[in-house]
Design an enzyme around this catalytic site. Structure first.
Site, PDB file in Angstrom:
ATOM      1  N   ARG A   1       0.838  -1.197   0.000  1.00 24.00           N
ATOM      2  CA  ARG A   1       0.000   0.000   0.000  1.00 24.00           C
ATOM      3  C   ARG A   1       0.873   1.246   0.000  1.00 24.00           C
ATOM      4  O   ARG A   1       2.053   1.199   0.344  1.00 24.00           O
ATOM      5  CB  ARG A   1      -0.907   0.035   1.241  1.00 24.00           C
ATOM      6  CG  ARG A   1      -1.915  -1.082   1.342  1.00 24.00           C
ATOM      7  CD  ARG A   1      -2.754  -0.909   2.599  1.00 24.00           C
ATOM      8  NE  ARG A   1      -3.751  -1.954   2.756  1.00 24.00           N
ATOM      9  CZ  ARG A   1      -3.550  -3.114   3.344  1.00 24.00           C
ATOM     10  NH1 ARG A   1      -2.342  -3.387   3.827  1.00 24.00           N
ATOM     11  NH2 ARG A   1      -4.511  -4.003   3.450  1.00 24.00           N
TER      12      ARG A   1
ATOM     13  N   LYS B   1      -2.073  -0.628   7.925  1.00 24.51           N
ATOM     14  CA  LYS B   1      -3.530  -0.769   8.033  1.00 24.51           C
ATOM     15  C   LYS B   1      -3.942  -1.914   8.934  1.00 24.51           C
ATOM     16  O   LYS B   1      -4.853  -1.780   9.759  1.00 24.51           O
ATOM     17  CB  LYS B   1      -4.146  -0.951   6.641  1.00 24.51           C
ATOM     18  CG  LYS B   1      -5.669  -1.045   6.660  1.00 24.51           C
ATOM     19  CD  LYS B   1      -6.234  -1.117   5.266  1.00 24.51           C
ATOM     20  CE  LYS B   1      -7.770  -1.190   5.317  1.00 24.51           C
ATOM     21  NZ  LYS B   1      -8.358  -1.241   3.961  1.00 24.51           N
TER      22      LYS B   1
ATOM     23  N   HIS C   1      -3.733   3.065  -5.403  1.00 23.23           N
ATOM     24  CA  HIS C   1      -4.182   1.755  -4.926  1.00 23.23           C
ATOM     25  C   HIS C   1      -4.384   0.763  -6.072  1.00 23.23           C
ATOM     26  O   HIS C   1      -4.500  -0.443  -5.838  1.00 23.23           O
ATOM     27  CB  HIS C   1      -5.475   1.902  -4.126  1.00 23.23           C
ATOM     28  CG  HIS C   1      -5.645   0.845  -3.076  1.00 23.23           C
ATOM     29  ND1 HIS C   1      -4.794   0.694  -2.005  1.00 23.23           N
ATOM     30  CD2 HIS C   1      -6.577  -0.152  -2.948  1.00 23.23           C
ATOM     31  CE1 HIS C   1      -5.184  -0.314  -1.251  1.00 23.23           C
ATOM     32  NE2 HIS C   1      -6.260  -0.854  -1.805  1.00 23.23           N
TER      33      HIS C   1
ATOM     34  N   ARG D   1      -1.984  -2.144  -6.059  1.00 21.37           N
ATOM     35  CA  ARG D   1      -2.289  -3.296  -5.196  1.00 21.37           C
ATOM     36  C   ARG D   1      -3.266  -4.240  -5.889  1.00 21.37           C
ATOM     37  O   ARG D   1      -3.106  -5.466  -5.841  1.00 21.37           O
ATOM     38  CB  ARG D   1      -2.848  -2.791  -3.871  1.00 21.37           C
ATOM     39  CG  ARG D   1      -3.052  -3.865  -2.815  1.00 21.37           C
ATOM     40  CD  ARG D   1      -3.274  -3.206  -1.464  1.00 21.37           C
ATOM     41  NE  ARG D   1      -3.790  -4.128  -0.476  1.00 21.37           N
ATOM     42  CZ  ARG D   1      -3.025  -4.941   0.259  1.00 21.37           C
ATOM     43  NH1 ARG D   1      -1.710  -4.951   0.079  1.00 21.37           N
ATOM     44  NH2 ARG D   1      -3.560  -5.738   1.162  1.00 21.37           N
TER      45      ARG D   1
ATOM     46  N   HIS E   1      -3.776  -9.796   3.964  1.00 16.94           N
ATOM     47  CA  HIS E   1      -5.204  -9.874   4.268  1.00 16.94           C
ATOM     48  C   HIS E   1      -5.438 -10.663   5.547  1.00 16.94           C
ATOM     49  O   HIS E   1      -4.769 -11.674   5.794  1.00 16.94           O
ATOM     50  CB  HIS E   1      -5.964 -10.534   3.120  1.00 16.94           C
ATOM     51  CG  HIS E   1      -6.172  -9.644   1.939  1.00 16.94           C
ATOM     52  ND1 HIS E   1      -6.521 -10.116   0.695  1.00 16.94           N
ATOM     53  CD2 HIS E   1      -6.080  -8.285   1.813  1.00 16.94           C
ATOM     54  CE1 HIS E   1      -6.641  -9.101  -0.140  1.00 16.94           C
ATOM     55  NE2 HIS E   1      -6.377  -7.994   0.512  1.00 16.94           N
TER      56      HIS E   1
ATOM     57  N   TYR F   1     -10.631 -10.661  -5.776  1.00 21.07           N
ATOM     58  CA  TYR F   1      -9.733 -10.643  -6.930  1.00 21.07           C
ATOM     59  C   TYR F   1      -9.846 -11.936  -7.735  1.00 21.07           C
ATOM     60  O   TYR F   1      -9.720 -11.928  -8.962  1.00 21.07           O
ATOM     61  CB  TYR F   1      -8.289 -10.437  -6.472  1.00 21.07           C
ATOM     62  CG  TYR F   1      -8.084  -9.130  -5.748  1.00 21.07           C
ATOM     63  CD1 TYR F   1      -8.065  -7.929  -6.442  1.00 21.07           C
ATOM     64  CD2 TYR F   1      -7.927  -9.090  -4.366  1.00 21.07           C
ATOM     65  CE1 TYR F   1      -7.886  -6.724  -5.784  1.00 21.07           C
ATOM     66  CE2 TYR F   1      -7.750  -7.898  -3.694  1.00 21.07           C
ATOM     67  CZ  TYR F   1      -7.727  -6.711  -4.403  1.00 21.07           C
ATOM     68  OH  TYR F   1      -7.558  -5.518  -3.761  1.00 21.07           O
TER      69      TYR F   1
END
Length: 385
Positions: A243, A271, A329, A332, A355, A364
């Site tokens: 990120r 994050k 972004h 990513r 994740h 995805y």
């Protein structure tokens, strides 16, 4: 606001008393659990006079914005909820969020925005001292309707705008968390949001996840740019999945040599707080700047602000003939989609992305599946058999 006392006939012969509210084209009702009995009932006049006196008392309170007598205290019944004014509880709750080290500044701002919207709704309904014990399904449904159809974002007073679907869903999620907290504190018996039907809730908007293809990456790499560092960092992220918040703090000590080659090792992603280790392939290494004797603690990329990076990338995308909405972004999304398309499994790609839930990676995979279906259909069209 105009408030009128009205009655509605019941099958029993009695009449139910309710308040009819009207303001700026909006009308709503509040039933008072008070009744007028038929004239042939014993002591009918005395009973009806008492009911109308109580109705007028409640009407006066509503005109003043009072939900209950503020001097009233909780009764002695063990199951009776404490009388807490919703707006006052919200003030205490948001102050706790502000003081807690567990919440980031951006999270606090999101919670505060939700609280401001709820207060605006209470003012809109002329019920600034609404009690939490009165919050029910109807109140929540009215609040969500207010958010979607009446409230306007006040960040630009000269051009107030309605909130996006994504923002509306965020405020709904925060509202649910706050009501759950109130239940845990014993202020409410249950969270009335869960009594809403699915169609009454604000649906989550399916986010568009644009990614760049191999040809688009090559075109972007060759297109003119207003900031070479931004382009190099963006393309580096296309092959690592980092990120913006992680790459702008990436230091040379985070790039380490292991038996299999060079890796990026981040102790805690900004994050999620998860630790990730990402192998660097030749495509990623190509976009690393020369170290030129930099110390281990120095930054790898001298990044500008996120908004400045996005402006730079959009200009480069236009120059490269890319019609997609490219932002930082996008790198990513590109890494995730291309990794899965190249044969990577969900679990591994999810680990590389940091994740915390496999469902985040599944999005995805769905994009990749759509691409595969299109490819299969093109084969069918080509052979026409």
């Amino acid at each position: 606001m105009k408030i009128t006392i009205r009655t509605r006939a019941l099958k029993t012969g009695s009449r139910s008393i309710y308040l009819d509210f009207y303001e700026k084209g909006e009308r709503w009702s509040e039933y008072l659990n008070l009744f007028l009995v038929p004239d042939d009932t014993p002591d009918a006049k005395r009973l009806n006079d008492a009911s109308m006196a109580k109705a007028n008392e409640i009407k006066s309170k509503r005109l003043l914005g009072i939900d209950e007598d503020e001097t009233e205290t909780g009764g002695s019944e063990p199951n009776q909820l404490p009388k807490r004014i919703f707006a006052d509880w919200l003030n205490d709750y948001i102050e706790g969020i502000r003081r807690s080290p567990s919440y980031s500044q951006s999270t606090y701002h999101n919670y505060r925005s939700t609280v401001n919207i709820i207060k605006a709704y209470l003012q809109y309904r002329r019920r600034p001292r609404y009690l939490m014990s009165k919050i029910d399904k109807k109140f929540i449904a009215g609040l969500l309707d207010f958010m979607q159809n009446t409230y306007r974002n006040t960040k630009s007073p000269d051009n107030p705008k309605e909130m996006s679907q994504c923002t509306l869903h965020l405020h709904q999620a925060i509202l649910v968390r706050m009501l759950n907290a109130a239940v845990n504190e014993g202020i409410m018996n249950s969270n009335p949001f869960y009594a809403l039907d699915k169609h009454e809730r604000i649906a989550k908007q399916q986010a568009e996840r644009d990614y760049l293809t191999k040809d688009e990456l090559l075109a972007l790499a060759e297109a003119p740019t207003t900031n070479e560092t931004t382009r190099r960092a963006f393309l580096f992220c296309c092959f690592t999945g980092l990120r913006y918040s992680d790459v702008c703090t990436l230091a040379w000590r985070d790039i380490k040599q292991v038996d299999s080659g060079l890796v990026v090792s981040i102790r805690a992603m900004r994050k999620t707080g998860k630790q990730v280790t990402i192998p660097l392939n030749q495509s990623a290494l190509k976009w690393l700047p020369d170290r030129n004797g930099c110390k281990p603690g120095q930054r790898v990329f001298d990044m500008t602000s996120l908004s400045a990076c996005d402006r730079c990338l959009k200009k480069s995308a236009v120059a490269a003939g890319i019609e997609k909405n490219v932002s930082y972004h996008t790198s990513r999304h590109t890494f995730a989609t291309l990794s899965l398309a190249a044969g990577g499994d969900l679990y591994t790609v999810g680990k590389l992305l940091g994740h915390t839930n496999i469902l985040s990676t599944q999005v995805y995979a769905d994009v990749v599946m759509e691409t595969k279906i299109e490819a299969v259909n093109r084969i069918s069209e080509y052979f026409s058999i």
